[in-house]
Design a protein around this motif. Sequence first.
Motif, PDB file in Angstrom:
ATOM      1  N   ALA A   1       5.337  10.474   1.932  1.00  0.00           N
ATOM      2  CA  ALA A   1       4.938   9.231   1.264  1.00  0.00           C
ATOM      3  C   ALA A   1       5.290   8.062   2.164  1.00  0.00           C
ATOM      4  CB  ALA A   1       5.644   9.099  -0.086  1.00  0.00           C
ATOM      5  N   ASP A   2       4.335   7.162   2.328  1.00  0.00           N
ATOM      6  CA  ASP A   2       4.539   5.976   3.147  1.00  0.00           C
ATOM      7  C   ASP A   2       4.222   4.735   2.319  1.00  0.00           C
ATOM      8  OD1 ASP A   2       5.031   6.806   6.122  1.00  0.00           O
ATOM      9  OD2 ASP A   2       3.494   8.174   5.385  1.00  0.00           O
ATOM     10  N   LEU A   3       5.078   3.752   2.430  1.00  0.00           N
ATOM     11  CA  LEU A   3       4.901   2.481   1.723  1.00  0.00           C
ATOM     12  C   LEU A   3       4.936   1.357   2.746  1.00  0.00           C
ATOM     13  CD1 LEU A   3       4.761   1.006  -1.062  1.00  0.00           C
ATOM     14  CD2 LEU A   3       7.275   0.863  -0.951  1.00  0.00           C
ATOM     15  N   LYS A   4       3.890   0.534   2.718  1.00  0.00           N
ATOM     16  CA  LYS A   4       3.882  -0.577   3.676  1.00  0.00           C
ATOM     17  C   LYS A   4       3.404  -1.845   2.991  1.00  0.00           C
ATOM     18  CE  LYS A   4      -0.729   0.283   5.652  1.00  0.00           C
ATOM     19  NZ  LYS A   4      -1.460   0.518   6.910  1.00  0.00           N
ATOM     20  N   GLY A   5       3.906  -2.940   3.489  1.00  0.00           N
ATOM     21  CA  GLY A   5       3.545  -4.239   2.940  1.00  0.00           C
ATOM     22  C   GLY A   5       4.358  -5.328   3.606  1.00  0.00           C
ATOM     23  N   SER A   6       4.396  -6.489   2.980  1.00  0.00           N
ATOM     24  CA  SER A   6       5.102  -7.636   3.547  1.00  0.00           C
ATOM     25  C   SER A   6       6.018  -8.248   2.498  1.00  0.00           C
ATOM     26  CB  SER A   6       4.107  -8.686   4.038  1.00  0.00           C
ATOM     27  OG  SER A   6       3.287  -8.151   5.065  1.00  0.00           O
ATOM     28  N   ALA A   7       7.179  -8.689   2.954  1.00  0.00           N
ATOM     29  CA  ALA A   7       8.139  -9.355   2.058  1.00  0.00           C
ATOM     30  C   ALA A   7       9.045 -10.242   2.889  1.00  0.00           C
ATOM     31  CB  ALA A   7       8.962  -8.322   1.280  1.00  0.00           C
ATOM     32  N   TYR A   8       9.220 -11.485   2.425  1.00  0.00           N
ATOM     33  CA  TYR A   8      10.108 -12.434   3.079  1.00  0.00           C
ATOM     34  C   TYR A   8       9.768 -12.617   4.564  1.00  0.00           C
ATOM     35  CZ  TYR A   8      12.716 -11.440  -1.158  1.00  0.00           C
ATOM     36  OH  TYR A   8      13.070 -11.249  -2.463  1.00  0.00           O
ATOM     37  N   GLY A   9       8.468 -12.550   4.859  1.00  0.00           N
ATOM     38  CA  GLY A   9       8.023 -12.761   6.220  1.00  0.00           C
ATOM     39  C   GLY A   9       8.096 -11.545   7.118  1.00  0.00           C
TER      40      GLY A   9
ATOM     41  N   ASP B   1       6.917  -7.522   7.955  1.00  0.00           N
ATOM     42  CA  ASP B   1       6.041  -6.372   7.727  1.00  0.00           C
ATOM     43  C   ASP B   1       6.930  -5.138   7.653  1.00  0.00           C
ATOM     44  OD1 ASP B   1       3.742  -7.930   7.849  1.00  0.00           O
ATOM     45  OD2 ASP B   1       3.582  -7.698  10.032  1.00  0.00           O
ATOM     46  N   ILE B   2       6.814  -4.425   6.552  1.00  0.00           N
ATOM     47  CA  ILE B   2       7.743  -3.328   6.293  1.00  0.00           C
ATOM     48  C   ILE B   2       6.966  -2.024   6.146  1.00  0.00           C
ATOM     49  CG2 ILE B   2       9.492  -2.418   4.718  1.00  0.00           C
ATOM     50  CD1 ILE B   2      10.118  -5.319   3.952  1.00  0.00           C
ATOM     51  N   ASN B   3       7.445  -0.993   6.829  1.00  0.00           N
ATOM     52  CA  ASN B   3       6.900   0.358   6.699  1.00  0.00           C
ATOM     53  C   ASN B   3       8.046   1.304   6.385  1.00  0.00           C
ATOM     54  OD1 ASN B   3       3.874   0.638   7.752  1.00  0.00           O
ATOM     55  ND2 ASN B   3       4.880  -0.986   8.914  1.00  0.00           N
ATOM     56  N   GLY B   4       7.931   1.996   5.276  1.00  0.00           N
ATOM     57  CA  GLY B   4       8.950   2.963   4.905  1.00  0.00           C
ATOM     58  C   GLY B   4       8.324   4.302   4.626  1.00  0.00           C
ATOM     59  N   GLY B   5       9.036   5.345   4.908  1.00  0.00           N
ATOM     60  CA  GLY B   5       8.493   6.673   4.656  1.00  0.00           C
ATOM     61  C   GLY B   5       9.576   7.679   4.340  1.00  0.00           C
ATOM     62  N   VAL B   6       9.248   8.613   3.470  1.00  0.00           N
ATOM     63  CA  VAL B   6      10.114   9.751   3.178  1.00  0.00           C
ATOM     64  C   VAL B   6       9.241  10.986   3.169  1.00  0.00           C
ATOM     65  CG1 VAL B   6      11.807   8.444   1.839  1.00  0.00           C
ATOM     66  CG2 VAL B   6       9.832   9.468   0.688  1.00  0.00           C
ATOM     67  N   GLY B   7       9.844  12.100   3.477  1.00  0.00           N
ATOM     68  CA  GLY B   7       9.055  13.324   3.467  1.00  0.00           C
ATOM     69  C   GLY B   7       9.896  14.542   3.727  1.00  0.00           C
ATOM     70  N   THR B   8       9.294  15.658   3.480  1.00  0.00           N
ATOM     71  CA  THR B   8       9.945  16.931   3.760  1.00  0.00           C
ATOM     72  C   THR B   8       8.887  17.933   4.184  1.00  0.00           C
ATOM     73  OG1 THR B   8      11.413  18.651   2.879  1.00  0.00           O
ATOM     74  CG2 THR B   8       9.789  17.739   1.372  1.00  0.00           C
ATOM     75  N   SER B   9       9.250  18.792   5.100  1.00  0.00           N
ATOM     76  CA  SER B   9       8.354  19.859   5.548  1.00  0.00           C
ATOM     77  C   SER B   9       9.167  21.125   5.752  1.00  0.00           C
ATOM     78  CB  SER B   9       7.632  19.470   6.840  1.00  0.00           C
ATOM     79  OG  SER B   9       8.554  19.170   7.874  1.00  0.00           O
TER      80      SER B   9
ATOM     81  N   GLU C   1       0.840  -1.200   0.000  1.00  0.00           N
ATOM     82  CA  GLU C   1       0.000   0.000   0.000  1.00  0.00           C
ATOM     83  C   GLU C   1       0.872   1.245   0.000  1.00  0.00           C
ATOM     84  OE1 GLU C   1      -3.513   0.201   2.666  1.00  0.00           O
ATOM     85  OE2 GLU C   1      -2.625   2.067   3.414  1.00  0.00           O
ATOM     86  N   LEU C   2       0.535   2.156  -0.884  1.00  0.00           N
ATOM     87  CA  LEU C   2       1.246   3.429  -0.978  1.00  0.00           C
ATOM     88  C   LEU C   2       0.317   4.544  -0.540  1.00  0.00           C
ATOM     89  CD1 LEU C   2       3.652   5.233  -1.923  1.00  0.00           C
ATOM     90  CD2 LEU C   2       2.550   5.269  -4.186  1.00  0.00           C
ATOM     91  N   GLY C   3       0.791   5.366   0.386  1.00  0.00           N
ATOM     92  CA  GLY C   3       0.021   6.526   0.825  1.00  0.00           C
ATOM     93  C   GLY C   3       0.831   7.797   0.661  1.00  0.00           C
ATOM     94  N   VAL C   4       0.215   8.813   0.088  1.00  0.00           N
ATOM     95  CA  VAL C   4       0.879  10.100  -0.115  1.00  0.00           C
ATOM     96  C   VAL C   4      -0.015  11.192   0.459  1.00  0.00           C
ATOM     97  CG1 VAL C   4       1.836  11.721  -1.788  1.00  0.00           C
ATOM     98  CG2 VAL C   4       2.015   9.258  -2.206  1.00  0.00           C
ATOM     99  N   LYS C   5       0.583  12.108   1.224  1.00  0.00           N
ATOM    100  CA  LYS C   5      -0.148  13.246   1.753  1.00  0.00           C
ATOM    101  C   LYS C   5       0.641  14.518   1.482  1.00  0.00           C
ATOM    102  CE  LYS C   5      -2.588  10.813   5.441  1.00  0.00           C
ATOM    103  NZ  LYS C   5      -2.647  10.562   6.895  1.00  0.00           N
ATOM    104  N   ALA C   6      -0.080  15.523   1.079  1.00  0.00           N
ATOM    105  CA  ALA C   6       0.517  16.837   0.858  1.00  0.00           C
ATOM    106  C   ALA C   6      -0.347  17.859   1.571  1.00  0.00           C
ATOM    107  CB  ALA C   6       0.614  17.153  -0.638  1.00  0.00           C
TER     108      ALA C   6
END
Length: 946
Positions: free
Chosen positions: A428-436, A438-446, A338-343
Motif C-alpha cells: 500500500a502506498d499513500l502520497k500527497g502533500s501537507a504543510y508544503g 510532498d509525502i510518499n509512504g508505503g507499507v508492505g509484505t512479501s 492518493e492511495l494505491g494498493v497492489k496484491a
Amino acid sequence: MSFKMKSMSLAVVSALTALSMAPAMAQDAAANGQQVQRVVVTGSLISRTDTETPSPVQVLTAADIQKSGKTSIAELLNDLAANGQGTLGTGFAGAFANGASGVSLRGLTVGATLVLIDGHRMAPYPLGDDLQRSFVDVSSIPFDAVESIEVLKSGASSLYGSDAIAGVVNIKLKRNFNGTRFNAETGNSQHGGGKTNKASLTTGFGNLDADGYNAWVSAEWRRQDAIKVSQRDQFDWDNRDWRARGGNNLTLGVPTSLNSNLTAASVPFLYNPAGNNPAGVANVDNPANYQFLSSACNFALYRAGGCAVKDTQSNIQPATENVNVVAGFTKLLPDNWELGVKASLFQRNSINNRNASPQAFSPTTFGGNTTLVNGVLTAGVNAVPSTLIPASNKINPFGVPARLYGFIPDVAPTNTVNNTARTTRIAADLKGSAYGWDINGGVGTSEVKSTLDYSGYIYRQALYSAINNGSFNVLGGNSPDVIAAISPTFTNKLSSKLSYADVVASRELMQLGAGPLALATGLHWHKREQNSPPPALTVNGTVASTIAFTMGDETNTAAFAELQATPVKDLELHLSSRLDHYDTYGRSFTPASSFKWTPMKELGFRGTFAAGFRAPGPAEVGTAGKFFTFNAINDPVLCADGNKKTAGNVVGACGISPTYVQTTNKNLSPEKSKSFTLGVIAEPVKGLNATLDYYNIEITNQIVTAAEFPGFVANWVRLPATPVDIANGDGTTHVGTPAVGAIAYAPSAFINAARTKTSGIEADIGYRWNLGNMGKFKANLSATHMFGYSIDGVQLAGTQGPSGVSGATGNPKDRAQLTLNWSRGPLDVTTTTNYTSSFSTIDPSLGVNDCSKTAFAVGGRTYFQGLTQPSQYCRVASFTATNLSVQYHVSDNLTLRGSILNLFDKQPPFDVATYGNSGAQTSYNASLHQAGAIGRFFSVGLNYAF
C-alpha cells in the motif's frame, strides 16, 4: 567503528534531516501554461522534469518489452549489456538455486544488485546463489503486468541500503488500467523441446479524474517445456565423445582409462576383482572376469563402447509453468491525496535436476553420508563397508564376492526436484502533500514459499540389503514398495519473508543560485525472516545432502536524506547519505554525491561518487550450511603425484573434487564498496542522443568461503580405510587397504577477506529518423567494455574466472545490444542483436596459467584429463544472436505478432571450464550463451483489446 566515525555519520544525516524542520522560503506562484509532468527516477528521491539524471539509468518501457520477442522478464534481463559475470539463469543447472534467475550488474554477482518492485524491497528467493548470495527471483515476475523497468547502473546504498553496490533494477508494475486486453502466444524451438504457450488477460475500470478511482486485475499463464540434453546431442558442444576433438570419450557406459575400464553400462554386470589370480591382480582385460546379467550386452560389445547409455534426463532448460495474478486499486482521497494498493500471487513450478544422470550401484563400498546437525559434522553415516555381491547370491557365478556395476533400475535420475515457488505480495502506498511537503509512504509484505518434492536419492543400506536378500531385481521390474524403500521420495518446505515500511518527504526549501534547493528525507524499516531447513532424510543421513539450508532473520532500520541544488546555471548537484542499523552486526553509513553539468544543449557531463555496503545475511551469520566442490585436486596422501599408474597410488584418489562443508561466522562484518562514475551526455544533432560513462568499483571486506582464499590449508576429515584399487606401477591394479581412508570433507568458514576491483565504460546511443512516407526508424546501441576485474590483485577480466564466484560463468570484457526498429503504418519490425565477446578458459585465481591444464583445473572438468588440451579450447569464442520481432496492427483492437529468437540459429561456443552443466558434460556456458543452446525459436501471438 570508532565513536568519532559514528558521530560523524549521525551528524551528516541529522544535518540533512534538520533542514527539513526549517520553514520553507516563499515560492513564486506557478508559471502560466501547461504544467510540466514531474517524475521520480530510480536513483533519486526528488522528482524532476527530465529523465537524463546524474546517474546512468537505462529504461525499458512496456513497448520495448513487448517488441523484444521474449516471453519472460528473466529472458529479457539476461540480455542486458550491463548484466555480466555471475548472472544466474534458469538454464544454469549447477546452481544451488537452480530454476530461479537473478541479475548481476557489472559482473559483481547477484548479491550486489538490488531488485525492487515499484521501488520497494521484495522477499529474496529462499535459497541463495551458492547458498550465500541473496537475490530476487526475476523468473517469477509477471511479464504483461510490467509498465517499465529502470536499471540504475551506479552504486545506490545511500538511498536504498544494502545490496545496491553494483546498481538497482526497479521493476514497475502498472499503476492503473482501463478496458480489457487479451494476449495469447505460442512458440517452439527448431531442434525440439522448449515448446512455450502463454496467455494473459488484463481488465480494469474507473477513471481517476472522472470517478476518483481505478481498479484492475491481470492474470497470466505461461508453460514452457523442457529441453533435454539428448535433444541437442547432434551438436558437438553437447556430445560426450571428445576423441575426434583430441579429448576423452565421456559417454556414459563406455569403459576408458579415466574409469579404469570399469564403469556402469546399459546392462548390469558382475566383475571378479581377483580374477582367479593367486596374486590378487585385477585383470580388466579378461572376459572370464565378467558376468553380464542380460544378453543385450557382452564383454566384446562393452569394451567396444556398444553398451553406452544415452542421457535422457538432464536438462538444458527445465520445464516450467507460471501462474501470476496481480490486482491494483487506486483511490483519490480529499486534498489531492492518493492511495494505491497492489496484491499479487506469482507461482512458478519447475522440474529441475542438478546435472541429472542415471543412478549407479556402488561397486566396492559406500562411505556413507556426511550430516550437519546443530553445527556438528558427522561423516560415514549409514555407510556400507562392503557392497560386494556375496558368493552365495544367486546372481554371482564366481564363487567369491564380486563387484556389481550398472545403473539402478526403476528409480528417478539423481537429484530431481519438483520445485513450486509461490510469491505473495501486498503493498500500500499513500502520497500527497501537507504543510508544503510532498509525502510518499508505503507499507508492505512479501513472502516466497517453495515446496520441493525430491526423487532420485538412494538409501544405500536398504538397497544392498534388498539385493542380498533377493527382494530387489537388478534388471528392473521391481514393485513400487521395494522402490519406495530404496529410493524414498520426500518433501521440504522453504520460506523467505520480508516486511517493510517507508516514508519519504520532499520539498523545495529555498532559491539557491540558479534554482531551488530541494530536500528529500525519509525513514525505512524492514524485517527479513528466512526458514529454509534441510529435509529430514538428509539430517539423519538416510540419503545424501540435497541442498543448502539457511535459517535466520534480520531487522534493519534506516534514516536517509538527499539534497538537490542548482548553484549556477546548468549545474545540478546532489548529496545524499544513509545511516543503517542491522541487529546482526551494527551500523553502516553510506554517503554519495553526484553532478550533472550541461554547458550547452548539445553537451553535458555527469558523475557520481558513492559508498556502498552489503550486510551479511542469514546464510552467512545465521544457521546455515552446504556441501560444495569448486576445483580438482589430487589426494595429498593417496595420490600425491596425480598419476593413477604410480605404484601405491589409490586410483580413485587422483583428480578428485573433494567436498567442503560451508560453516557460518557470527562475527562477520559487512562488505564495503566505493564507486564512482564519470560520463558525457551528447545530442549533437536532432534525433541523436548518446551517453558514455566510465565506472570504477572497489569492494573490500568481501565475504568469501575460506577454501577459496589463497593460503587456505584444508583440515581433511577422512573416512575409515577400506579395500580399494591400488596401482601396481605397470598399468594394472590390485585390491588393498591403504594407510588412510578417502577424504570425506574439509570444513570451510565464511571470512571477511577478499577485495574486488572492476572498471569499464558503458555507452548508450540512440537515433530516431523520420523517413516521411517510408515510416520511422529507431536505433539504439547499449554496450559495455570492461577494463579490469581483479580479486585480491589477480586480474580476471577476459578470463573464465573467478571460479569461486557463481560457478566460473565467464568474465568477458565486452557485451552489447543493438536494437533496430522500423515502423510504417500498422507494421512494426524490430531486430535485437546481442553480442558477448570471447574470453580465455584460464582462471588465474586458481594459479592455473597453462592452457593444457585449464579444463581439468576448473571444476574438475575431464574433457582432456591426462591429455594436452588443444589450443582452440583455450578461448571461448564470441557469441552473437539476433532476434526478430514483427507486429501488425490489424485494427485499433487487434494486433498480430510473430518473432524468431536466435534468427540465424547460432550455436553456443565451446566452454570447457564452466561447471553450470558439468554433470551432463555439456560444454557451453548456460549463463552467457543459453540462446545458442536453445537454438532458433519461433513464436506467434495476438493482442486483442476491447
